[in-house]
Design an enzyme around this catalytic site. Structure first.
Site, short mmCIF file in Angstrom:
data_model
loop_
_atom_site.label_atom_id
_atom_site.label_comp_id
_atom_site.label_asym_id
_atom_site.label_seq_id
_atom_site.Cartn_x
_atom_site.Cartn_y
_atom_site.Cartn_z
N ALA A 65 0.73 -1.13 -0.07
CA ALA A 65 0.12 -0.18 -0.20
C ALA A 65 0.97 1.25 -0.14
CB ALA A 65 -0.96 -0.11 1.19
N GLU A 112 -0.25 -9.27 -0.59
CA GLU A 112 -1.82 -9.58 -0.17
C GLU A 112 -2.70 -9.80 -1.31
OE1 GLU A 112 -1.86 -6.52 3.04
OE2 GLU A 112 -2.58 -7.92 4.17
C1 HXC Z 1 5.00 4.54 -1.35
C2 HXC Z 1 6.80 3.40 -2.10
C3 HXC Z 1 6.64 2.19 -1.61
C4 HXC Z 1 5.52 2.26 -0.79
C5 HXC Z 1 8.34 2.10 -2.78
N1 HXC Z 1 8.09 3.22 -2.81
N2 HXC Z 1 7.42 1.45 -1.97
N3 HXC Z 1 6.33 4.59 -2.07
N4 HXC Z 1 4.55 3.41 -0.72
N5 HXC Z 1 4.89 0.99 -0.19
C6 HXC Z 1 8.75 4.31 -3.40
C7 HXC Z 1 10.11 4.78 -2.77
O1 HXC Z 1 9.55 5.89 -1.67
C8 HXC Z 1 10.95 5.71 -4.14
O2 HXC Z 1 10.38 6.79 -4.12
C9 HXC Z 1 10.68 4.48 -5.10
O3 HXC Z 1 9.22 3.78 -4.71
C10 HXC Z 1 11.54 3.48 -5.03
O4 HXC Z 1 11.83 2.83 -4.01
P1 HXC Z 1 13.35 2.52 -3.25
O5 HXC Z 1 12.99 2.45 -1.89
O6 HXC Z 1 14.13 3.57 -3.70
O7 HXC Z 1 13.77 1.30 -3.91
P2 HXC Z 1 14.83 0.30 -3.43
O8 HXC Z 1 15.91 0.81 -2.63
O9 HXC Z 1 15.01 -0.68 -4.32
O10 HXC Z 1 13.97 -0.52 -2.34
C11 HXC Z 1 12.79 -1.51 -2.78
C12 HXC Z 1 12.07 -1.85 -1.58
C13 HXC Z 1 11.61 -0.64 -0.67
C14 HXC Z 1 12.86 -2.81 -0.72
C15 HXC Z 1 10.64 -2.44 -1.98
O11 HXC Z 1 11.10 0.44 -1.61
C16 HXC Z 1 10.43 -0.55 0.44
O12 HXC Z 1 10.84 -1.26 1.51
N6 HXC Z 1 9.32 -0.43 0.22
C17 HXC Z 1 8.22 -0.30 1.27
C18 HXC Z 1 7.70 -1.81 1.33
C19 HXC Z 1 6.66 -1.88 2.43
O13 HXC Z 1 7.06 -1.47 3.71
N7 HXC Z 1 5.51 -2.31 2.04
C20 HXC Z 1 4.40 -2.49 3.06
C21 HXC Z 1 3.71 -1.08 2.76
S1 HXC Z 1 2.07 -1.36 4.19
P3 HXC Z 1 11.34 7.94 -4.19
O14 HXC Z 1 10.25 9.08 -4.56
O15 HXC Z 1 12.23 8.23 -3.03
O16 HXC Z 1 12.06 7.84 -5.42
C22 HXC Z 1 1.45 -2.29 3.36
C23 HXC Z 1 -0.37 -2.38 4.06
C24 HXC Z 1 -1.23 -2.99 3.53
O17 HXC Z 1 1.25 -2.76 2.40
C25 HXC Z 1 -2.67 -2.94 4.42
C26 HXC Z 1 -3.90 -3.10 3.54
C27 HXC Z 1 -4.23 -2.03 2.99
#
Ligand code: HXC
Length: 258
Positions: A65, A112
């Site tokens: 998300a 999910e």
């Molecule tokens: C918003 C996101 C994002 C996310 C990545 N980005 N994931 N933005 N929400 N979930 C954005 C980053 O901010 C970044 O933007 C760009 O995408 C590229 O990501 P990087 O982090 O620079 O890439 P990388 O170093 O290759 O790392 C990849 C990654 C990391 C390991 C996937 O992005 C990451 O950890 N993302 C979050 C994963 C996460 O926690 N997901 C769960 C979310 S909570 P900029 O602008 O900086 O370039 C969830 C709850 C669901 O899903 C509940 C139901 C609704």
């Protein structure tokens, strides 16, 4: 309304929906989920379509998300404007088979979403995880339930408590995915499965999906009862007569596909 965050195409009777927000690794913001829901509903009601593939990019199916969109939301805002129920569960309402074709990251809500699909084909680059714990939250779109049912308590507990990702080979061993294919063949492989299903009898496909899903929803007794009712009701279809006659007459069946 033209879509801005997804791309759609059809290959024969199979629709392919590609999540397309590459700058955010396909983070599932409200607009993307609304567009995905609209496309899913449109294809579900289109008689020319037999199966739907959802895929992302080479780098990410979806990284979850949208954290930046969610971060300032207050409890009353998320409670009264239930963004999960409203937008996330459309895929569960779709009666045609929905296949997730996952390359790269499928994290949090991305994992999910894949698990809400009927089956998951993974590229060898796929990485699955529920990293919400790192954000001070837990999975919110069924992850704690579906991952546990798919891979068992011990592995699900470890992934959800620590945020550890599972690579494609481990996901296959753990029965999270149907199979792993080379990344370059991912969508073609998913479309091939969709096309195979598309050649079969549509009522039996829809009821087979309903019957397998019943195994997830309730007790064994209820599931077996549901299966029996669905099985018997297929004797009311022309496709059942055609399928069995074709076998007896040693020819290929010509299903009505509707
Ligand atoms: C918003 C996101 C994002 C996310 C990545 N980005 N994931 N933005 N929400 N979930 C954005 C980053 O901010 C970044 O933007 C760009 O995408 C590229 O990501 P990087 O982090 O620079 O890439 P990388 O170093 O290759 O790392 C990849 C990654 C990391 C390991 C996937 O992005 C990451 O950890 N993302 C979050 C994963 C996460 O926690 N997901 C769960 C979310 S909570 P900029 O602008 O900086 O370039 C969830 C709850 C669901 O899903 C509940 C139901 C609704």
């Amino acid at each position: 309304m033209p879509f801005e965050m997804i791309l759609t195409e059809t290959q024969g009777r199979v629709a392919v929906i590609r999540l397309n927000r590459p700058q955010a690794l396909n983070a599932l913001c409200d607009q993307l989920m609304t567009e995905l829901g609209q496309a899913l509903r449109d294809y579900d009601s289109d008689p020319a379509i037999a199966a739907i593939v959802i895929t992302g990019s080479e780098k990410a199916f979806a990284a979850g998300a949208d954290i930046k969109e969610m971060k300032d939301r207050t409890f009353p805002a998320v409670y009264f404007n239930d963004f999960i129920g409203e937008r996330w569960e459309t895929v569960l309402e779709i009666r045609k088979p929905v296949i997730a074709a996952v390359a790269g990251f499928a994290l949090g809500g991305g994992c999910e979403l894949a698990m809400m699909c009927d089956l998951i084909i993974a590229a060898d680059t796929a990485k699955f995880g529920q990293p919400e714990i790192n954000l001070g939250i837990i999975p919110g779109a069924g992850g704690s339930q579906r991952l546990t049912r798919a891979v068992g308590k011990s592995k699900a507990m470890e992934m959800i408590l620590t945020g550890r990702m599972m690579d494609a080979a481990e996901a296959e061993r753990a029965n999270l995915v149907t199979r792993v294919v080379p990344a370059a063949e991912l969508v073609a492989e998913a479309v091939k499965i969709g096309a195979k299903i598309g050649a079969l009898s549509a009522p039996s496909v829809a009821m087979a999906k309903e019957a397998v899903n019943a195994a997830f929803e309730g007790t064994l007794t209820e599931g077996v009862r549901t299966e029996r009712r669905l099985f018997l009701s297929l004797f009311a279809t022309e496709d059942q007569k055609e399928g069995m006659s074709a076998f007896a007459e040693k020819r290929k069946p010509a299903f009505g596909n509707r």
